[in-house]
Design a protein around this motif. Structure first.
Motif, PDB file in Angstrom:
ATOM      1  N   ASN A 184      -7.287   2.328   3.943  1.00  6.52           N
ATOM      2  CA  ASN A 184      -7.937   3.261   4.868  1.00  6.52           C
ATOM      3  C   ASN A 184      -7.157   4.563   5.009  1.00  6.52           C
ATOM      4  OD1 ASN A 184      -9.966   1.434   5.381  1.00  6.52           O
ATOM      5  ND2 ASN A 184      -9.181   0.801   7.378  1.00  6.52           N
ATOM      6  N   GLN A 185      -5.824   4.470   4.952  1.00  6.23           N
ATOM      7  CA  GLN A 185      -4.979   5.636   5.159  1.00  6.23           C
ATOM      8  C   GLN A 185      -4.702   6.400   3.869  1.00  6.23           C
ATOM      9  OE1 GLN A 185      -1.525   4.649   7.700  1.00  6.23           O
ATOM     10  NE2 GLN A 185      -2.689   2.874   8.403  1.00  6.23           N
ATOM     11  N   GLY A 186      -5.275   5.924   2.775  1.00  2.10           N
ATOM     12  CA  GLY A 186      -5.101   6.607   1.499  1.00  2.10           C
ATOM     13  C   GLY A 186      -3.705   6.454   0.932  1.00  2.10           C
ATOM     14  N   LEU A 187      -3.018   5.387   1.303  1.00  2.00           N
ATOM     15  CA  LEU A 187      -1.658   5.153   0.807  1.00  2.00           C
ATOM     16  C   LEU A 187      -1.694   4.428  -0.529  1.00  2.00           C
ATOM     17  CD1 LEU A 187       0.012   3.943   4.127  1.00  2.00           C
ATOM     18  CD2 LEU A 187       0.061   6.235   3.141  1.00  2.00           C
ATOM     19  N   SER A 195       5.524  -2.160   1.626  1.00  2.00           N
ATOM     20  CA  SER A 195       6.191  -3.354   2.147  1.00  2.00           C
ATOM     21  C   SER A 195       7.483  -2.973   2.846  1.00  2.00           C
ATOM     22  CB  SER A 195       6.490  -4.344   1.013  1.00  2.00           C
ATOM     23  OG  SER A 195       5.301  -4.779   0.401  1.00  2.00           O
ATOM     24  N   GLY A 196       7.820  -3.737   3.879  1.00  2.00           N
ATOM     25  CA  GLY A 196       9.051  -3.507   4.614  1.00  2.00           C
ATOM     26  C   GLY A 196      10.213  -4.285   4.043  1.00  2.00           C
ATOM     27  N   LEU A 197      11.327  -4.335   4.799  1.00  2.00           N
ATOM     28  CA  LEU A 197      12.513  -5.048   4.334  1.00  2.00           C
ATOM     29  C   LEU A 197      12.251  -6.543   4.163  1.00  2.00           C
ATOM     30  CD1 LEU A 197      15.347  -3.396   6.478  1.00  2.00           C
ATOM     31  CD2 LEU A 197      14.462  -2.722   4.243  1.00  2.00           C
ATOM     32  N   CYS A 198      11.263  -7.053   4.906  1.00  2.00           N
ATOM     33  CA  CYS A 198      10.957  -8.480   4.841  1.00  2.00           C
ATOM     34  C   CYS A 198      10.140  -8.838   3.605  1.00  2.00           C
ATOM     35  CB  CYS A 198      10.195  -8.907   6.090  1.00  2.00           C
ATOM     36  SG  CYS A 198       8.644  -8.011   6.325  1.00  2.00           S
ATOM     37  N   GLY A 199       9.663  -7.820   2.876  1.00  2.00           N
ATOM     38  CA  GLY A 199       8.830  -8.088   1.711  1.00  2.00           C
ATOM     39  C   GLY A 199       7.363  -8.221   2.053  1.00  2.00           C
ATOM     40  N   ARG A 200       7.025  -8.117   3.330  1.00  2.00           N
ATOM     41  CA  ARG A 200       5.630  -8.175   3.767  1.00  2.00           C
ATOM     42  C   ARG A 200       5.123  -6.762   4.065  1.00  2.00           C
ATOM     43  NH1 ARG A 200       4.500 -13.361   5.631  1.00  2.00           N
ATOM     44  NH2 ARG A 200       5.793 -14.843   4.464  1.00  2.00           N
ATOM     45  N   LEU A 201       3.824  -6.627   4.284  1.00  2.00           N
ATOM     46  CA  LEU A 201       3.259  -5.325   4.613  1.00  2.00           C
ATOM     47  C   LEU A 201       3.931  -4.744   5.851  1.00  2.00           C
ATOM     48  CD1 LEU A 201      -0.539  -6.064   4.061  1.00  2.00           C
ATOM     49  CD2 LEU A 201       0.955  -4.691   2.598  1.00  2.00           C
ATOM     50  N   MET A 202       4.191  -3.446   5.848  1.00  2.00           N
ATOM     51  CA  MET A 202       4.876  -2.802   6.960  1.00  2.00           C
ATOM     52  C   MET A 202       4.035  -2.869   8.232  1.00  2.00           C
ATOM     53  SD  MET A 202       6.727   0.533   5.269  1.00  2.00           S
ATOM     54  CE  MET A 202       5.200   1.230   4.610  1.00  2.00           C
ATOM     55  N   CYS A 203       4.673  -3.230   9.335  1.00  2.00           N
ATOM     56  CA  CYS A 203       3.966  -3.350  10.609  1.00  2.00           C
ATOM     57  C   CYS A 203       3.390  -2.019  11.068  1.00  2.00           C
ATOM     58  CB  CYS A 203       4.917  -3.891  11.680  1.00  2.00           C
ATOM     59  SG  CYS A 203       5.508  -5.561  11.346  1.00  2.00           S
ATOM     60  N   CYS A 204       4.033  -0.901  10.705  1.00  2.00           N
ATOM     61  CA  CYS A 204       3.586   0.407  11.174  1.00  2.00           C
ATOM     62  C   CYS A 204       2.239   0.800  10.586  1.00  2.00           C
ATOM     63  CB  CYS A 204       4.634   1.476  10.864  1.00  2.00           C
ATOM     64  SG  CYS A 204       5.047   1.623   9.104  1.00  2.00           S
ATOM     65  N   LEU A 205       1.736   0.067   9.604  1.00  2.00           N
ATOM     66  CA  LEU A 205       0.407   0.352   9.070  1.00  2.00           C
ATOM     67  C   LEU A 205      -0.661   0.215  10.159  1.00  2.00           C
ATOM     68  CD1 LEU A 205       0.496  -1.513   5.623  1.00  2.00           C
ATOM     69  CD2 LEU A 205       0.589   0.941   6.001  1.00  2.00           C
ATOM     70  N   SER A 206      -0.356  -0.580  11.176  1.00  2.00           N
ATOM     71  CA  SER A 206      -1.351  -0.834  12.221  1.00  2.00           C
ATOM     72  C   SER A 206      -1.346   0.215  13.317  1.00  2.00           C
ATOM     73  CB  SER A 206      -1.097  -2.212  12.855  1.00  2.00           C
ATOM     74  OG  SER A 206       0.137  -2.205  13.560  1.00  2.00           O
ATOM     75  N   TYR A 207      -0.321   1.065  13.363  1.00  2.00           N
ATOM     76  CA  TYR A 207      -0.180   1.987  14.493  1.00  2.00           C
ATOM     77  C   TYR A 207      -1.373   2.923  14.659  1.00  2.00           C
ATOM     78  CZ  TYR A 207       4.738   0.587  14.851  1.00  2.00           C
ATOM     79  OH  TYR A 207       5.896  -0.113  15.007  1.00  2.00           O
ATOM     80  N   GLU A 208      -1.831   3.542  13.580  1.00  2.00           N
ATOM     81  CA  GLU A 208      -2.932   4.504  13.661  1.00  2.00           C
ATOM     82  C   GLU A 208      -4.188   3.976  12.971  1.00  2.00           C
ATOM     83  OE1 GLU A 208      -1.251   7.965  11.881  1.00  2.00           O
ATOM     84  OE2 GLU A 208      -0.018   8.450  13.618  1.00  2.00           O
ATOM     85  N   ASN A 209      -4.238   2.665  12.820  1.00  2.00           N
ATOM     86  CA  ASN A 209      -5.337   2.089  12.053  1.00  2.00           C
ATOM     87  C   ASN A 209      -6.699   2.334  12.694  1.00  2.00           C
ATOM     88  OD1 ASN A 209      -6.369   0.262   9.868  1.00  2.00           O
ATOM     89  ND2 ASN A 209      -6.969  -0.955  11.640  1.00  2.00           N
ATOM     90  N   ASP A 210      -6.774   2.336  14.013  1.00  2.00           N
ATOM     91  CA  ASP A 210      -8.062   2.536  14.671  1.00  2.00           C
ATOM     92  C   ASP A 210      -8.676   3.875  14.269  1.00  2.00           C
ATOM     93  OD1 ASP A 210      -7.804   0.124  15.893  1.00  2.00           O
ATOM     94  OD2 ASP A 210      -7.149   0.912  17.830  1.00  2.00           O
ATOM     95  N   TYR A 211      -7.835   4.913  14.251  1.00  2.00           N
ATOM     96  CA  TYR A 211      -8.346   6.236  13.867  1.00  2.00           C
ATOM     97  C   TYR A 211      -8.780   6.240  12.401  1.00  2.00           C
ATOM     98  CZ  TYR A 211      -8.411  11.003  12.173  1.00  2.00           C
ATOM     99  OH  TYR A 211      -8.780  12.168  11.563  1.00  2.00           O
ATOM    100  N   TYR A 212      -7.898   5.746  11.520  1.00  2.00           N
ATOM    101  CA  TYR A 212      -8.198   5.787  10.089  1.00  2.00           C
ATOM    102  C   TYR A 212      -9.390   4.907   9.728  1.00  2.00           C
ATOM    103  CZ  TYR A 212      -4.066   8.496   8.825  1.00  2.00           C
ATOM    104  OH  TYR A 212      -3.149   9.499   8.687  1.00  2.00           O
ATOM    105  N   ALA A 213      -9.533   3.773  10.399  1.00  2.00           N
ATOM    106  CA  ALA A 213     -10.676   2.895  10.110  1.00  2.00           C
ATOM    107  C   ALA A 213     -11.987   3.603  10.437  1.00  2.00           C
ATOM    108  CB  ALA A 213     -10.555   1.602  10.909  1.00  2.00           C
ATOM    109  N   GLU A 214     -11.990   4.348  11.551  1.00  2.00           N
ATOM    110  CA  GLU A 214     -13.193   5.073  11.941  1.00  2.00           C
ATOM    111  C   GLU A 214     -13.445   6.246  10.992  1.00  2.00           C
ATOM    112  OE1 GLU A 214     -16.602   5.369  14.029  1.00  2.00           O
ATOM    113  OE2 GLU A 214     -15.043   3.815  14.268  1.00  2.00           O
ATOM    114  N   ALA A 215     -12.362   6.965  10.632  1.00  2.00           N
ATOM    115  CA  ALA A 215     -12.497   8.106   9.718  1.00  2.00           C
ATOM    116  C   ALA A 215     -12.936   7.647   8.329  1.00  2.00           C
ATOM    117  CB  ALA A 215     -11.170   8.860   9.628  1.00  2.00           C
ATOM    118  N   TYR A 216     -12.453   6.478   7.912  1.00  2.00           N
ATOM    119  CA  TYR A 216     -12.790   5.935   6.593  1.00  2.00           C
ATOM    120  C   TYR A 216     -14.290   5.677   6.480  1.00  2.00           C
ATOM    121  CZ  TYR A 216     -12.334   2.978   2.415  1.00  2.00           C
ATOM    122  OH  TYR A 216     -12.448   2.450   1.154  1.00  2.00           O
TER     123      TYR A 216
END
Length: 284
Positions: A184-187, A195-216
């Protein structure tokens, strides 16, 4: 509404609510609280305040007392025992030839139990290790297996952005994240870049997701054909912050030009492309 005090048991933890009773603890002050595991030391995150009853897990347990000098000394002593306990446990793990990584350990407030946190790829039979550790420390032993995200939260570290990892510094609870959020964020969908240090998706992807999901939903897809004021063309990039698209338009003679248009000035078919089912897979 109920009057409560928010406390944290360790840095990065989520706050827990307790009843202050007749006490008036201030932010940053040490307190002894009653828990299911007995009395524990905690630090006040927020002084007495009112919260909705729905936010409270009943029954609301009390703050026993403001931490005394003796309580602070006991806590400090437990912290000083940690490095030696970690060293001994690592040695015992090697002796028992167990495929597990020791991450952290903590002593409960009265020193009657030691909890060792470890990570492993699968299940580990650590029964003999527990017996060995119990005979060494002469106290109750608990081994607790944690996931990759919990490990990063305990150890901390510097994230790709250059700041402390969110889970250890400013995010007391893990959020659900999915690869669709990055899309959604065009990344870049390269796992190494999202991915973060844990090897999983970065948690910060969710911070602005509401805006990007609507814009997408309101934006054409990259590679799709749209109609612009200068004719039909193919979408090259989408800027969802400016709500603009860059379009490749073929002119007479086979030449191509690139133009930027506001999304509300172009015509495209919304929802034409079906999302991959895997895009919505969450990580916790």
């Amino acid at each position: 509404m109920a009057k409560v005090v928010a406390v944290k048991f360790r840095q990065g933890d989520k706050p827990y609510y307790f009843s202050a009773g007749k006490l008036n603890p201030q932010k940053g002050q040490g307190v002894i609280v009653e828990t299911a595991k007995g009395n524990e030391y905690a630090v006040v995150e927020e002084g007495e305040t009112e919260v909705d009853d729905k936010e409270i897990v009943a029954p609301l347990k009390p703050i026993v007392r403001i931490a005394t000098e003796k309580d602070e000394a006991s806590r400090k002593a437990n912290q000083q025992r940690r490095p030696e306990a970690m060293k001994i446990c690592k040695q015992k793990i090697r002796e028992h030839n167990l495929n597990m990584k020791l991450v952290d350990c903590e002593f409960n407030f009265d020193g009657s139990k030691v909890i060792f946190f470890f990570s492993a790829e699968g299940r580990v039979d650590f029964r003999e290790l527990v017996k060995d550790l119990a005979s060494t420390f002469h106290t109750r032993i608990e081994l607790r297996q944690i996931g990759a995200r919990d490990e990063t939260q305990l150890l901390g570290g510097i994230a790709p952005c250059g700041r402390e990892v969110c889970c250890a510094g400013c995010m007391p609870e893990f959020r659900r994240v999915s690869i669709k959020m990055a899309k959604n964020q065009g990344l870049s969908l390269n796992p190494g870049k999202v991915s973060g240090l844990c090897g999983r998706l970065m948690c910060c992807l969710s911070y602005e997701n509401d805006y990007y999901a609507e814009a997408y939903k309101k934006s054409p897809k990259v590679g799709s054909t749209i109609t612009t004021p200068e004719g039909k063309g193919m979408v090259v990039t989408v800027n969802m912050l400016k709500m603009e698209v860059r379009v490749k338009i073929e002119k007479d003679g086979g030449n191509f030009v690139y133009r930027d248009f506001p999304i509300d000035k172009v015509v495209f078919r919304k929802g034409a492309e079906k999302e991959d089912e895997n895009d919505n897979s969450d990580e916790e």
